[in-house]
Design an enzyme around this catalytic site. Structure first.
Site, PDB file in Angstrom:
ATOM      1  N   ARG A 215      35.673  48.392  58.946  1.00  0.00           N
ATOM      2  CA  ARG A 215      36.318  48.163  57.645  1.00  0.00           C
ATOM      3  C   ARG A 215      35.701  46.970  56.921  1.00  0.00           C
ATOM      4  NH1 ARG A 215      40.731  46.236  58.048  1.00  0.00           N
ATOM      5  NH2 ARG A 215      40.914  46.193  60.323  1.00  0.00           N
ATOM      6  N   LYS A 360      43.604  53.369  57.117  1.00  0.00           N
ATOM      7  CA  LYS A 360      44.214  52.049  56.981  1.00  0.00           C
ATOM      8  C   LYS A 360      44.608  51.790  55.531  1.00  0.00           C
ATOM      9  CE  LYS A 360      45.062  50.457  60.958  1.00  0.00           C
ATOM     10  NZ  LYS A 360      44.267  50.126  62.075  1.00  0.00           N
ATOM     11  N   HIS A 379      52.340  47.835  62.490  1.00  0.00           N
ATOM     12  CA  HIS A 379      50.998  48.094  63.015  1.00  0.00           C
ATOM     13  C   HIS A 379      51.106  48.070  64.541  1.00  0.00           C
ATOM     14  CE1 HIS A 379      46.526  46.876  63.527  1.00  0.00           C
ATOM     15  NE2 HIS A 379      46.667  48.184  63.527  1.00  0.00           N
ATOM     16  N   SER A 397      43.080  44.790  66.162  1.00  0.00           N
ATOM     17  CA  SER A 397      42.071  45.743  66.584  1.00  0.00           C
ATOM     18  C   SER A 397      41.477  45.360  67.946  1.00  0.00           C
ATOM     19  CB  SER A 397      40.979  45.791  65.527  1.00  0.00           C
ATOM     20  OG  SER A 397      40.086  46.808  65.826  1.00  0.00           O
ATOM     21  N   LYS A 401      46.393  48.706  71.774  1.00  0.00           N
ATOM     22  CA  LYS A 401      47.478  49.567  71.297  1.00  0.00           C
ATOM     23  C   LYS A 401      47.262  51.025  71.711  1.00  0.00           C
ATOM     24  CE  LYS A 401      46.840  48.544  66.974  1.00  0.00           C
ATOM     25  NZ  LYS A 401      45.752  47.578  67.187  1.00  0.00           N
ATOM     26  N   THR A 402      46.055  51.519  71.400  1.00  0.00           N
ATOM     27  CA  THR A 402      45.774  52.932  71.689  1.00  0.00           C
ATOM     28  C   THR A 402      45.720  53.162  73.196  1.00  0.00           C
ATOM     29  OG1 THR A 402      44.555  53.112  69.616  1.00  0.00           O
ATOM     30  CG2 THR A 402      44.141  54.818  71.257  1.00  0.00           C
ATOM     31  N   ASP A 416      49.133  53.834  66.488  1.00  0.00           N
ATOM     32  CA  ASP A 416      48.706  52.776  65.554  1.00  0.00           C
ATOM     33  C   ASP A 416      49.652  52.423  64.401  1.00  0.00           C
ATOM     34  OD1 ASP A 416      46.426  51.013  65.024  1.00  0.00           O
ATOM     35  OD2 ASP A 416      46.180  52.164  63.200  1.00  0.00           O
ATOM     36  N   ARG A 481      34.068  55.280  67.804  1.00  0.00           N
ATOM     37  CA  ARG A 481      35.450  55.751  67.706  1.00  0.00           C
ATOM     38  C   ARG A 481      35.569  57.255  67.916  1.00  0.00           C
ATOM     39  NH1 ARG A 481      39.922  52.127  66.338  1.00  0.00           N
ATOM     40  NH2 ARG A 481      38.909  50.196  65.716  1.00  0.00           N
TER      41      ARG A 481
HETATM   42  N1  LIG Z   1      43.375  44.776  80.270  1.00  0.00           N
HETATM   43  C1  LIG Z   1      43.146  45.594  79.253  1.00  0.00           C
HETATM   44  N2  LIG Z   1      44.155  46.055  78.488  1.00  0.00           N
HETATM   45  C2  LIG Z   1      43.894  46.844  77.430  1.00  0.00           C
HETATM   46  N3  LIG Z   1      42.667  47.254  77.061  1.00  0.00           N
HETATM   47  C3  LIG Z   1      41.618  46.846  77.805  1.00  0.00           C
HETATM   48  C4  LIG Z   1      41.811  45.989  78.919  1.00  0.00           C
HETATM   49  N4  LIG Z   1      40.602  45.741  79.443  1.00  0.00           N
HETATM   50  C5  LIG Z   1      39.697  46.388  78.711  1.00  0.00           C
HETATM   51  N5  LIG Z   1      40.281  47.076  77.713  1.00  0.00           N
HETATM   52  C6  LIG Z   1      39.564  47.863  76.670  1.00  0.00           C
HETATM   53  O1  LIG Z   1      39.846  47.279  75.419  1.00  0.00           O
HETATM   54  C7  LIG Z   1      39.865  48.262  74.394  1.00  0.00           C
HETATM   55  C8  LIG Z   1      41.206  48.265  73.669  1.00  0.00           C
HETATM   56  O2  LIG Z   1      41.039  49.035  72.513  1.00  0.00           O
HETATM   57  P1  LIG Z   1      42.154  49.904  71.819  1.00  0.00           P
HETATM   58  O3  LIG Z   1      43.173  50.356  72.804  1.00  0.00           O
HETATM   59  O4  LIG Z   1      41.480  50.948  71.015  1.00  0.00           O
HETATM   60  O5  LIG Z   1      42.761  48.800  70.858  1.00  0.00           O
HETATM   61  P2  LIG Z   1      43.604  48.973  69.528  1.00  0.00           P
HETATM   62  O6  LIG Z   1      44.176  50.320  69.518  1.00  0.00           O
HETATM   63  O7  LIG Z   1      44.626  47.901  69.630  1.00  0.00           O
HETATM   64  O8  LIG Z   1      42.617  48.730  68.419  1.00  0.00           O
HETATM   65  C9  LIG Z   1      39.620  49.580  75.051  1.00  0.00           C
HETATM   66  O9  LIG Z   1      38.257  49.878  74.937  1.00  0.00           O
HETATM   67  C10 LIG Z   1      40.008  49.297  76.525  1.00  0.00           C
HETATM   68  O10 LIG Z   1      39.335  50.109  77.430  1.00  0.00           O
HETATM   69  C1  LIG Z   2      41.003  51.563  62.711  1.00  0.00           C
HETATM   70  C2  LIG Z   2      41.354  50.343  62.914  1.00  0.00           C
HETATM   71  O1  LIG Z   2      42.398  50.048  63.777  1.00  0.00           O
HETATM   72  P1  LIG Z   2      42.488  49.638  65.299  1.00  0.00           P
HETATM   73  O2  LIG Z   2      41.248  48.914  65.649  1.00  0.00           O
HETATM   74  O3  LIG Z   2      43.680  48.754  65.303  1.00  0.00           O
HETATM   75  O4  LIG Z   2      42.697  50.871  66.103  1.00  0.00           O
HETATM   76  C3  LIG Z   2      40.722  49.290  62.141  1.00  0.00           C
HETATM   77  O5  LIG Z   2      41.198  48.167  62.233  1.00  0.00           O
HETATM   78  O6  LIG Z   2      39.760  49.597  61.409  1.00  0.00           O
HETATM   79 CA   LIG Z   3      45.072  49.585  64.333  1.00  0.00          CA
HETATM   80 MN   LIG Z   4      43.926  51.769  67.985  1.00  0.00          MN
END
Ligand SMILES: Nc1ncnc2c1ncn2[C@@H]1O[C@H](COP(=O)(O)OP(=O)(O)O)[C@@H](O)[C@H]1O
Ligand SMILES: C=C(OP(=O)(O)O)C(=O)O
Ligand SMILES: [Ca+2]
Ligand SMILES: [Mn+2]
Length: 697
Positions: A215, A360, A379, A397, A401-402, A416, A481
């Site tokens: 972004r 977003k 969020h 980010s 979360k995911t 999200d 992604r």
């Molecule tokens: N202890 C942990 N807890 C959560 N995620 C972790 C951890 N260690 C490594 N990771 C990695 O960190 C990243 C978290 O990203 P994601 O879940 O997509 O975040 P968000 O959705 O908040 O943007 C993933 O690639 C995950 O595999």
């Molecule tokens: C898609 C996004 O969200 P997130 O990394 O929280 O999944 C972003 O911040 O561009």
């Molecule tokens: Ca997000």
């Molecule tokens: Mn996410």
């Protein structure tokens, strides 16, 4: 006979002639054959003059020996088509009408469908109308490359529009509309027309988002008018960088002109928010099948019947991401601009093809619309246990979360964006957008398995031959992604709604390595950390970057909020209090030292901690208080080595630990200063408690 029929008559004659020449006779009905017999080794031999019709000395063609009775060319079922074109037309049957046409006869039924298509095109034409010309563009349904195959319904201009003789070229041409195509159709479009689109070995569609792979928050602009002037959060710390209405219209015109100059545009009509009373209708007009498939996956997909009755959208995105904004335009500081006009209910995207801007961007719109209805937009990820216990996962980010809301033992409500109303929680979206860097089947099986046909895989690197994705490869970007429909996760909760949350988990990826893996928070602490919105990430790819960089992003998503953070915080506090939710702070970042000396918290440990929160076991654990941040940390968590629960134990250099802890405390204090003058909630009591819930030293 008119000229056309004369011409086609002549053509037919010519075809017949050619047929005769190829068959070598003026009497093609006459049999001349070559008999090919198998010699038992799978080879064919040619026997001349043996056939019954071998009068002219030419052999008869037969694919197998007659006597072994394997081949019965004459009895094999034959296709019903007389011509190749007819055969091809048999292959694809028309989609069944969705509204049951009880007792309605053919002609009328057709008219109804045509009428409906006409209305859809008129609505899209109105969306794409230039504001300086009198009518919208002329639209046609379907792919221009398949004109003969697709039913064409041209847009008849409304009667009250006078024909414009000063029209530009673009108003004379037709634009084709690809309306709510299916994933399969979008795959074909992407692969045929968009460079960098490939099918990977798992069936997902690999795409490239172009120069921008993340972004561009600095390029976001929001129209400041009489209404938004008072309603929105402006000034220092705010993500809302102002623009005026006129400049918005300049950019809107640029996007619309760009889209209208194309042979075809893709249009998605979809929904946001699984709460039926607060559902929003969105239209996305874009130039790329990649964008259309992304939004197909990320928004809520209407049923065919809902689409028929879609009507006018509540909000429209014009995505002209391939085309830059004009740098000479007022307020523009780069060639990228993401412009939001809440009054017009429109968003314009110029100069970035990163698909996350759309999802977003719409989230920002919900952050404005929902609080007006006393609904809190969040969020956060969200999931639910077998007993109906709901957990929220807030975080910036990359904090998890995911990853953590996708839990094989729980129902996924969303990864999200959510709403928390008087009825409970609802997901805003219909899909997930997972980070793929270092993705492994073992650690994240549900996300791994969701990357299949229909999933958009952005900016990943794959083997050119086997098409196997290398998730470790950061050649294009670290922000690789996958966007997939939520039902690709086996235990998705459909519809994506749930009761009031029991646990509110704040995720921070602390690259300083001083925050405990888990702390139980009281309400004031929850609010303090929610408003602070801390995470620290490392540059990662750059050589020699040792120092983690702290990020504070109010409400764990300052880039998307529209109102002052204290408005959301006050709503969260009152909802948590009313429904008795417990707050937790979970560090998914570093342990045993800062980035460079320590290591990232094992995902397996974080999962065990989350399990203990869900089960209720952690609530009744023994706790002790940490220095500086005053956090309550458990002395034991099942499946997690006890010594890591207090970070001081994991640092060999205790002095370095204390210094780093104080440094982070200082950063929190500095950041919170801007919030000290605001009241949170109805009384000063909570405000004072929140201010007092920060680090003390
Ligand atoms: N202890 C942990 N807890 C959560 N995620 C972790 C951890 N260690 C490594 N990771 C990695 O960190 C990243 C978290 O990203 P994601 O879940 O997509 O975040 P968000 O959705 O908040 O943007 C993933 O690639 C995950 O595999
Ligand atoms: C898609 C996004 O969200 P997130 O990394 O929280 O999944 C972003 O911040 O561009
Ligand atoms: Ca997000
Ligand atoms: Mn996410």
């Amino acid at each position: 006979m008119n000229f056309n029929s004369l011409y086609s008559h002549a053509k037919l004659q010519m075809h017949l002639c050619m047929l005769f020449i190829i068959s070598g006779s003026t009497n093609p009905a006459r049999d001349r054959s070559i008999e090919m017999a198998s010699n038992g080794n799978g080879n064919a031999s040619v026997a001349t003059g043996k056939g019954s019709g071998g009068r002219n000395g030419l052999p008869k063609i037969q694919t197998q020996k007659r006597q072994n009775a394997i081949c019965h060319d004459d009895t094999a079922p034959t296709v019903k088509a007389q011509t190749i074109d007819e055969l091809h037309s048999l292959q694809r049957k028309k989609s069944a009408p969705t509204t049951p046409l009880d007792g309605v006869q053919g002609a009328f039924a057709n008219l109804t469908e045509e009428e409906r298509h006409k209305q859809q095109l008129q609505s899209i034409s109105a969306s794409l109308a230039s504001l300086t010309r009198e009518t919208g563009p002329k639209l046609v349904r379907g792919d221009p490359a398949r004109q003969s195959e697709t039913p064409r319904v041209s847009h008849a201009p409304d009667h009250h529009f006078a024909p414009t003789f000063s029209a530009s070229d673009s108003s004379l041409k037709f634009t084709h509309v690809l309306y709510n195509l299916s994933p399969a159709e979008l795959y074909e479009q992407a692969i045929h027309y968009e460079k960098g689109s490939f099918i990977t070995s798992s069936g997902a569609l690999a795409t490239l988002s172009g120069a921008k792979t993340g972004r561009s928050p600095k390029d976001k602009r929001v129209v400041r008018d009489e209404t938004t002037e008072d309603e929105l959060w402006w000034g220092k710390g705010s993500p809302n960088i102002e623009m005026d209405e006129h400049t918005f219209l300049v950019n809107r015109e640029r996007a619309v002109d760009y889209l209208n100059s194309l042979d075809k545009v893709v249009v998605n009509d979809q929904f946001l928010n699984w709460d039926p009373e607060n559902r929003i209708k969105v239209r996305i007009v874009s130039a790329r099948a990649y964008h259309s498939l992304f939004m197909h996956n990320m928004c809520i997909r209407p049923t065919a019947e809902e689409l028929e009755n879609f009507g006018t959208p509540d909000f429209t995105i014009y995505n002209a991401g391939q085309f830059p904004c004009n740098r000479y335009t007022h307020y523009m500081t780069s060639s990228t601009s993401i412009d939001l006009n809440l009054g017009r209910r429109e968003m314009v995207i110029l100069g970035t093809q990163y698909a996350g801007e759309m999802k977003k961007g719409l989230f920002g719109v919900m952050h404005y619309l929902m609080p007006k209805r006393q609904i809190l937009s969040l969020h956060s990820g969200c999931n639910m246990g077998k007993n109906g216990d709901v957990a929220l996962f807030f975080g910036l980010s990359g904090t998890g979360k995911t990853t953590l809301s996708t839990d094989h033992n729980r129902y996924l409500i969303g990864d999200d964006e959510h709403c928390w109303s008087d009825k409970g929680v609802s997901n805003i979206e219909g899909g997930c957008y997972a980070k793929c860097i270092d993705l492994s089947r073992e650690k994240e099986p549900d996300i791994w398995n969701a990357i299949k046909f229909g999933t958009v895989l952005e900016n990943v690197v794959f083997d050119e031959h086997t098409r196997e994705v290398d998730y470790l490869d950061k050649s294009v970007t670290e922000n690789t992604r996958a966007a997939y429909p939520i039902e690709y996760i086996p235990n998705a909760k459909i519809p994506c709604v749930g009761p009031h949350p029991k646990n509110v988990i704040l995720l921070a990826c602390d690259a300083f390595g001083v925050l405990p893996p888990v702390s139980k928070l009281n309400l004031a602490q929850t609010m303090y950390h929610f408003i602070s919105g801390y995470t620290a990430l490392v540059a990662g790819t750059e050589e020699g970057v040792k120092e983690p960089r702290a990020t504070f992003s109010a409400c764990f998503g300052a880039a998307f909020i529209m109102l002052h953070p204290t408005k959301y915080a006050a709503m969260l506090a009152s909802k948590m209090e009313k429904h008795g939710a417990t707050g937790w702070l979970v560090n998914t970042g570093w342990s045993g030292g800062s980035y460079g000396s320590g290591s990232r918290m094992k995902l397996a440990y974080t999962r065990k901690i989350i399990d203990a929160i869900h089960s209720g076991k952690l609530l009744s654990a023994n706790y002790k208080k940490t220095q500086v941040f005053g956090l309550e940390i458990p002395t034991e968590v099942e499946g997690v080595p006890s010594e890591i629960l207090d970070p001081v134990n994991t640092w060999s250099d205790k002095k370095a630990y204390k210094e780093t802890l104080l440094k982070l405390g200082g950063l929190f204090k500095n950041n919170f200063e801007v919030f000290l003058n605001y009241k949170i909630g109805k009384d000063d009591k909570l405000t004072q408690e929140i201010v007092g819930a920060g680090p003390k030293f």
